[in-house]
Design an enzyme around this catalytic site. Structure first.
Site, short mmCIF file in Angstrom:
data_model
loop_
_atom_site.label_atom_id
_atom_site.label_comp_id
_atom_site.label_asym_id
_atom_site.label_seq_id
_atom_site.Cartn_x
_atom_site.Cartn_y
_atom_site.Cartn_z
N HIS A 110 -9.97 -10.97 -9.50
CA HIS A 110 -8.55 -10.62 -10.25
C HIS A 110 -7.85 -11.85 -10.36
O HIS A 110 -7.62 -12.86 -9.33
CB HIS A 110 -7.83 -9.65 -9.00
CG HIS A 110 -8.08 -8.24 -9.45
ND1 HIS A 110 -7.28 -7.28 -9.36
CD2 HIS A 110 -9.38 -7.83 -9.80
CE1 HIS A 110 -7.88 -5.96 -9.64
NE2 HIS A 110 -8.98 -6.21 -10.00
N TYR A 161 2.34 -4.67 -7.05
CA TYR A 161 3.11 -4.49 -5.73
C TYR A 161 4.55 -4.21 -6.26
O TYR A 161 5.33 -4.86 -7.01
CB TYR A 161 3.26 -5.85 -5.42
CG TYR A 161 1.76 -6.16 -4.30
CD1 TYR A 161 0.66 -6.63 -5.02
CD2 TYR A 161 1.93 -5.96 -3.14
CE1 TYR A 161 -0.26 -7.03 -4.38
CE2 TYR A 161 0.47 -6.41 -2.51
CZ TYR A 161 -0.47 -6.82 -3.19
OH TYR A 161 -1.55 -7.27 -2.53
N PRO A 213 -0.84 -4.88 5.94
CA PRO A 213 -1.70 -5.04 4.86
C PRO A 213 -1.13 -5.69 3.63
O PRO A 213 -1.97 -6.00 2.66
CB PRO A 213 -2.31 -3.64 4.66
CG PRO A 213 -1.16 -2.60 5.36
CD PRO A 213 -0.66 -3.40 6.28
N LYS A 219 -4.45 -9.93 3.98
CA LYS A 219 -4.92 -10.86 4.85
C LYS A 219 -5.98 -10.85 5.96
O LYS A 219 -6.58 -11.42 6.56
CB LYS A 219 -3.93 -11.92 5.42
CG LYS A 219 -3.04 -12.86 4.45
CD LYS A 219 -3.79 -13.87 4.36
CE LYS A 219 -3.53 -14.62 2.95
NZ LYS A 219 -4.62 -14.27 1.79
N TYR A 248 -1.78 -15.98 -1.19
CA TYR A 248 -2.49 -14.78 -1.50
C TYR A 248 -4.09 -15.08 -1.70
O TYR A 248 -5.17 -14.37 -1.23
CB TYR A 248 -1.99 -14.14 -2.70
CG TYR A 248 -2.35 -12.74 -2.86
CD1 TYR A 248 -1.53 -11.79 -2.60
CD2 TYR A 248 -3.51 -12.15 -3.61
CE1 TYR A 248 -1.98 -10.26 -2.63
CE2 TYR A 248 -4.06 -11.20 -3.92
CZ TYR A 248 -2.94 -9.99 -3.33
OH TYR A 248 -3.56 -8.58 -3.49
#
Ligand SMILES: Cc1cc2nc3c(=O)[nH]c(=O)nc-3n(C[C@H](O)[C@H](O)[C@H](O)COP(=O)(O)OP(=O)(O)OC[C@H]3O[C@@H](n4cnc5c(N)ncnc54)[C@H](O)[C@@H]3O)c2cc1C
Length: 398
Positions: free
Chosen positions: A74, A203, A292, A296, A384
């Site tokens: 991704h 998100y 979550p 991580k 990220y």
């Protein structure tokens, strides 16, 4: 009672324990891995799904692991708020990516690789205590799958036994010895039979609360929405679940399908006060847990293990103590960065119960500050996709 000798006794066959056994074996150090669960249970429990680039590069070195071949790369995520989506382009910002590859598949690969390499890996072996940890030869006691009590005498004991660690009290002095942050919300997670609703994770911040639209495969999808921690997992019908999810991602139409698993995932931030005492150390969820939202948890467990493996290699293999003495301080630097990122993503994206209009508008201001700023997007992408792993002893010392 059976009494056996090993060099490193690893409690827990999660990602942390299994990877540690591999790295130690590469350094010529024998270990035993003990897990209370069955192999089938370990290989079928649904948990994390996002692997940082450094995690994938590490797994690539283990024969048979499929993160890169079966997992999906991704190159970004979408932050969605105020009815609009904003893509965070990872390679364009930091030259890195993440891989979507479920944790239970990572574990399936690692178990197969470790068994093929001759690893002593015991399923159904429940550890009950760690004794004499500040002596030269700490001992791990427990009960084997057939009910026989066992004891392992080791040079070093590692607690890789997750958030309810039995090893932790030996290191911290109490079961809960650490820094905590509770959150007034949880995630309601579903698995459903449907095609993907988007190519990348979404998100979404909405007035009704947060939602994460994730993926698993071409036919199975994973999605979450923010809920009260005491939500009854069976209380909502499928139609209500889809209505809730759809309302949380305004501007996106979700592909719906039969929901075959649902769970409520409570979360909190935790960092143990101590990560090492004498000849016992903690790694992964035994040492810390993160909400979550920043993906991580598993990656941080792997970063701990990289550091500890190099430290044990240097100590048990070469008699040098610098790295093992520095383990806790070095690991804590990354742990607190990951804690901050996970807390930041959580607080920026979720609707706090009782939030005022001021709070809501400030949150939108924060989201705009991130997506409209090259520096803001770059920080998110950097954290990220993961900070570099300290894979060499020299790097660990630095
Ligand atoms: C339901 C759930 C969903 C999650 N979702 C996400 C997510 O979406 N994204 C994310 O980044 N992270 C997520 N996490 C966190 C992530 O899965 C963990 O950070 C990761 O598993 C940590 O790996 P670990 O090896 O430290 O511990 P674990 O994976 O917990 O492994 C610990 C092992 O120790 C064993 N064990 C425990 N006690 C004993 C004992 N007394 N004796 C012997 N063995 C013992 C357990 O059986 C287990 O196999 C989730 C966690 C949970 C629980």
């Amino acid at each position: 009672m059976t009494v056996e000798r090993t060099r490193v006794a690893i409690v827990g066959a999660g990602p942390a324990g299994l990877l540690l056994s591999h790295l130690l074996a590469e350094a010529g150090i024998d270990s035993v891995v003990l897990d209370t669960r069955s192999r089938t249970d370990i290989e079928s429990t649904i948990r994390a799904g996002i692997l940082e680039q450094g995690t994938v590069e590490l797994l690539d070195q283990i024969p048979g692991t499929r993160a890169r071949t079966v997992g999906h790369r991704h190159d970004g995520i979408e932050l969605r708020f105020a009815g609009e989506g904003h893509r965070i382009d990872f390679p364009g910002l930091v030259g890195r990516s993440v891989w979507l590859y479920p944790q239970h598949e990572v574990l399936t690969d690692l178990i197969a690789a470790r068994l093929a390499a001759g690893q002593d890996l015991r399923f159904g072996a429940t550890v009950t205590g760690v004794l004499e940890t500040e002596t030269e030869l700490p001992r791990v006691t427990g009960v084997a799958a057939d009910g026989t009590p066992f004891e392992f005498i080791a040079d070093f004991v590692v607690g890789a036994d997750g958030s309810r660690s039995v090893v932790r009290p030996t290191v911290t002095g109490s079961p809960s010895g650490g820094h905590f942050r509770e959150y007034p919300f949880a995630w309601f997670g579903i698995l459903c039979e449907a095609p993907p609703s988007a190519d990348e994770l979404i998100y979404s911040n909405s007035p009704e609360g947060f939602a994460l639209i994730s993926q698993r495969s071409e036919t199975v999808q994973r999605m979450y929405f923010q809920c009260d921690p005491d939500t009854d997992v069976a209380a909502m019908s499928e139609a209500q679940l889809w209505d809730t999810l759809q309302a949380r991602v305004p501007g996106t139409t979700l592909a719906e399908g039969p929901i075959f698993q649902r769970d409520v995932l409570r979360f909190r931030s935790f960092v143990a006060h101590e990560l090492r005492r004498g000849r016992t150390a903690l790694v992964g969820d035994a040492a810390h847990t993160v909400p979550p939202t920043g993906a991580k948890g598993m990656n941080l467990a792997i970063a701990d293990v990289v550091l500890l493996a190099r430290a044990l290699e240097d100590w048990l293999g070469r008699g040098r103590t610098e790295l093992i003495d520095a383990y806790a301080d070095t690991a804590l630097q990354r742990i607190w960065k990951a804690q901050h990122f996970s807390w930041w993503m959580t607080s920026m994206l979720h609707a706090a119960p009782g939030a005022s209009e001021f709070d809501r508008q400030r949150q939108l201001g924060e989201l705009r500050s991130v997506v409209e700023s090259d520096a803001g997007r770059r920080y998110l992408a950097e954290a990220y996709t993961g900070w570099p792993l300290q894979t060499s002893p020299t790097a660990a010392l630095g």
